[in-house]
Design an enzyme around this catalytic site. Structure first.
Site, PDB file in Angstrom:
ATOM      1  N   ARG A 181       0.852  -1.199   0.000  1.00  0.00           N
ATOM      2  CA  ARG A 181       0.000   0.000   0.000  1.00  0.00           C
ATOM      3  C   ARG A 181       0.884   1.244   0.000  1.00  0.00           C
ATOM      4  O   ARG A 181       1.875   1.311   0.724  1.00  0.00           O
ATOM      5  CB  ARG A 181      -0.920   0.004   1.221  1.00  0.00           C
ATOM      6  CG  ARG A 181      -1.958  -1.071   1.099  1.00  0.00           C
ATOM      7  CD  ARG A 181      -3.147  -0.884   2.019  1.00  0.00           C
ATOM      8  NE  ARG A 181      -3.936  -2.106   1.971  1.00  0.00           N
ATOM      9  CZ  ARG A 181      -4.895  -2.357   1.074  1.00  0.00           C
ATOM     10  NH1 ARG A 181      -5.217  -1.452   0.166  1.00  0.00           N
ATOM     11  NH2 ARG A 181      -5.535  -3.505   1.095  1.00  0.00           N
ATOM     12  N   ASP A 182       0.501   2.211  -0.851  1.00  0.00           N
ATOM     13  CA  ASP A 182       1.242   3.473  -0.915  1.00  0.00           C
ATOM     14  C   ASP A 182       1.106   4.196   0.417  1.00  0.00           C
ATOM     15  O   ASP A 182       0.018   4.262   0.988  1.00  0.00           O
ATOM     16  CB  ASP A 182       0.716   4.339  -2.069  1.00  0.00           C
ATOM     17  CG  ASP A 182       1.693   5.428  -2.452  1.00  0.00           C
ATOM     18  OD1 ASP A 182       2.261   5.355  -3.556  1.00  0.00           O
ATOM     19  OD2 ASP A 182       1.906   6.357  -1.630  1.00  0.00           O
ATOM     20  N   ILE A 183       2.227   4.737   0.883  1.00  0.00           N
ATOM     21  CA  ILE A 183       2.245   5.397   2.187  1.00  0.00           C
ATOM     22  C   ILE A 183       1.475   6.721   2.156  1.00  0.00           C
ATOM     23  O   ILE A 183       1.054   7.240   3.187  1.00  0.00           O
ATOM     24  CB  ILE A 183       3.714   5.609   2.635  1.00  0.00           C
ATOM     25  CG1 ILE A 183       3.846   5.688   4.138  1.00  0.00           C
ATOM     26  CG2 ILE A 183       4.351   6.792   1.948  1.00  0.00           C
ATOM     27  CD1 ILE A 183       5.276   5.571   4.626  1.00  0.00           C
ATOM     28  N   HIS A 224       7.940   0.650 -10.750  1.00  0.00           N
ATOM     29  CA  HIS A 224       6.730   0.217 -10.045  1.00  0.00           C
ATOM     30  C   HIS A 224       5.502   0.656 -10.827  1.00  0.00           C
ATOM     31  O   HIS A 224       5.536   1.655 -11.547  1.00  0.00           O
ATOM     32  CB  HIS A 224       6.684   0.787  -8.630  1.00  0.00           C
ATOM     33  CG  HIS A 224       6.842   2.278  -8.575  1.00  0.00           C
ATOM     34  ND1 HIS A 224       8.077   2.903  -8.701  1.00  0.00           N
ATOM     35  CD2 HIS A 224       5.931   3.270  -8.438  1.00  0.00           C
ATOM     36  CE1 HIS A 224       7.904   4.208  -8.635  1.00  0.00           C
ATOM     37  NE2 HIS A 224       6.609   4.463  -8.482  1.00  0.00           N
ATOM     38  N   HIS A 228       1.541   1.796 -10.300  1.00  0.00           N
ATOM     39  CA  HIS A 228       0.526   2.223  -9.329  1.00  0.00           C
ATOM     40  C   HIS A 228      -0.808   1.578  -9.694  1.00  0.00           C
ATOM     41  O   HIS A 228      -1.241   1.633 -10.850  1.00  0.00           O
ATOM     42  CB  HIS A 228       0.310   3.737  -9.386  1.00  0.00           C
ATOM     43  CG  HIS A 228       1.481   4.561  -8.951  1.00  0.00           C
ATOM     44  ND1 HIS A 228       1.538   5.195  -7.727  1.00  0.00           N
ATOM     45  CD2 HIS A 228       2.638   4.865  -9.570  1.00  0.00           C
ATOM     46  CE1 HIS A 228       2.675   5.860  -7.627  1.00  0.00           C
ATOM     47  NE2 HIS A 228       3.361   5.687  -8.743  1.00  0.00           N
ATOM     48  N   ASN A 241       4.752   6.124 -13.730  1.00  0.00           N
ATOM     49  CA  ASN A 241       5.459   7.383 -13.932  1.00  0.00           C
ATOM     50  C   ASN A 241       6.878   7.046 -14.366  1.00  0.00           C
ATOM     51  O   ASN A 241       7.547   6.232 -13.718  1.00  0.00           O
ATOM     52  CB  ASN A 241       5.471   8.195 -12.636  1.00  0.00           C
ATOM     53  CG  ASN A 241       4.067   8.549 -12.181  1.00  0.00           C
ATOM     54  OD1 ASN A 241       3.194   8.828 -12.999  1.00  0.00           O
ATOM     55  ND2 ASN A 241       3.829   8.509 -10.877  1.00  0.00           N
ATOM     56  N   GLU A 259       9.279   9.573  -8.668  1.00  0.00           N
ATOM     57  CA  GLU A 259      10.065  10.024  -7.508  1.00  0.00           C
ATOM     58  C   GLU A 259      10.971   8.922  -6.991  1.00  0.00           C
ATOM     59  O   GLU A 259      12.056   9.193  -6.486  1.00  0.00           O
ATOM     60  CB  GLU A 259       9.126  10.478  -6.385  1.00  0.00           C
ATOM     61  CG  GLU A 259       8.458  11.808  -6.697  1.00  0.00           C
ATOM     62  CD  GLU A 259       7.410  12.191  -5.668  1.00  0.00           C
ATOM     63  OE1 GLU A 259       7.232  11.458  -4.672  1.00  0.00           O
ATOM     64  OE2 GLU A 259       6.760  13.224  -5.889  1.00  0.00           O
ATOM     65  N   VAL A 260      10.508   7.692  -7.091  1.00  0.00           N
ATOM     66  CA  VAL A 260      11.325   6.559  -6.620  1.00  0.00           C
ATOM     67  C   VAL A 260      11.830   5.807  -7.839  1.00  0.00           C
ATOM     68  O   VAL A 260      11.032   5.271  -8.621  1.00  0.00           O
ATOM     69  CB  VAL A 260      10.508   5.623  -5.702  1.00  0.00           C
ATOM     70  CG1 VAL A 260      11.356   4.420  -5.295  1.00  0.00           C
ATOM     71  CG2 VAL A 260      10.004   6.373  -4.471  1.00  0.00           C
TER      72      VAL A 260
HETATM   73  P1  AMP Z   1       6.455   7.617  -8.166  1.00  0.00           P
HETATM   74  O1  AMP Z   1       6.219   9.091  -8.013  1.00  0.00           O
HETATM   75  O2  AMP Z   1       5.742   7.018  -9.338  1.00  0.00           O
HETATM   76  O3  AMP Z   1       7.929   7.289  -8.136  1.00  0.00           O
HETATM   77  O4  AMP Z   1       5.781   6.940  -6.912  1.00  0.00           O
HETATM   78  C1  AMP Z   1       6.449   6.669  -5.721  1.00  0.00           C
HETATM   79  C2  AMP Z   1       5.398   6.349  -4.701  1.00  0.00           C
HETATM   80  O5  AMP Z   1       6.020   5.701  -3.617  1.00  0.00           O
HETATM   81  C3  AMP Z   1       4.681   7.577  -4.136  1.00  0.00           C
HETATM   82  O6  AMP Z   1       3.281   7.474  -4.394  1.00  0.00           O
HETATM   83  C4  AMP Z   1       4.989   7.527  -2.641  1.00  0.00           C
HETATM   84  O7  AMP Z   1       3.913   7.937  -1.835  1.00  0.00           O
HETATM   85  C5  AMP Z   1       5.316   6.053  -2.451  1.00  0.00           C
HETATM   86  N1  AMP Z   1       6.187   5.742  -1.321  1.00  0.00           N
HETATM   87  C6  AMP Z   1       7.340   6.352  -0.967  1.00  0.00           C
HETATM   88  N2  AMP Z   1       7.872   5.775   0.126  1.00  0.00           N
HETATM   89  C7  AMP Z   1       7.032   4.760   0.457  1.00  0.00           C
HETATM   90  C8  AMP Z   1       7.010   3.781   1.500  1.00  0.00           C
HETATM   91  N3  AMP Z   1       7.979   3.728   2.434  1.00  0.00           N
HETATM   92  N4  AMP Z   1       5.992   2.904   1.561  1.00  0.00           N
HETATM   93  C9  AMP Z   1       5.007   2.941   0.621  1.00  0.00           C
HETATM   94  N5  AMP Z   1       4.969   3.826  -0.386  1.00  0.00           N
HETATM   95  C10 AMP Z   1       5.954   4.739  -0.460  1.00  0.00           C
END
Ligand code: AMP
Length: 111
Positions: A30-32, A96, A98, A83, A91-92
């Protein structure tokens, strides 16, 4: 300091997460910071920084199949989003997908 991505640290159980699915090759959490009533991330354990770093079509297909399987276990209807790159909202930098779902009247706003 570790240079692992946050998702690698989740896969390695170095930090906690709310896991909804896991097998040898994928984890779904689950997204945080949920942007929908249901917001889950499907993450391949095999590292790639971004979707277009995956050149193997069966690997791409399996990622999509897994995302569909997890999504369908959560909701009959859903949106899948990837993304790609900073300007694409990523961002990460650990590939992944969504899964967004659970709205009463469908998603509002962006495509
Ligand atoms: P993106 O912007 O596509 O890279 O999405 C990265 C997602 O990772 C964002 O929606 C964040 O809220 C989510 N995220 C970041 N850290 C964590 C975490 N520790 N646990 C769950 N989701 C996370």
């Amino acid at each position: 300091m570790s240079d692992k991505t946050i998702f690698q640290r989740i896969i390695d159980r170095e930090i906690p997460s709310d896991i909804v699915f896991e097998n040898d090759a994928y984890i779904a959490i689950r997204d945080i910071q949920p942007r929908a009533p249901i917001h889950v991330l499907v993450i391949p354990k095999r590292f790639s920084a971004r979707l277009d770093d995956i050149h193997d079509s069966s690997e791409l297909g399996e990622l999509m199949q897994t995302a569909i399987q997890v999504a369908r276990s959560l909701s009959p209807d859903y949106r899948l989003t990837v993304n790609v790159g900073k300007q694409g909202g990523q961002e990460v930098f650990h590939t992944h997908v969504h899964i967004l779902a659970g709205w009463e009247n469908g998603p509002q706003g962006h495509l």
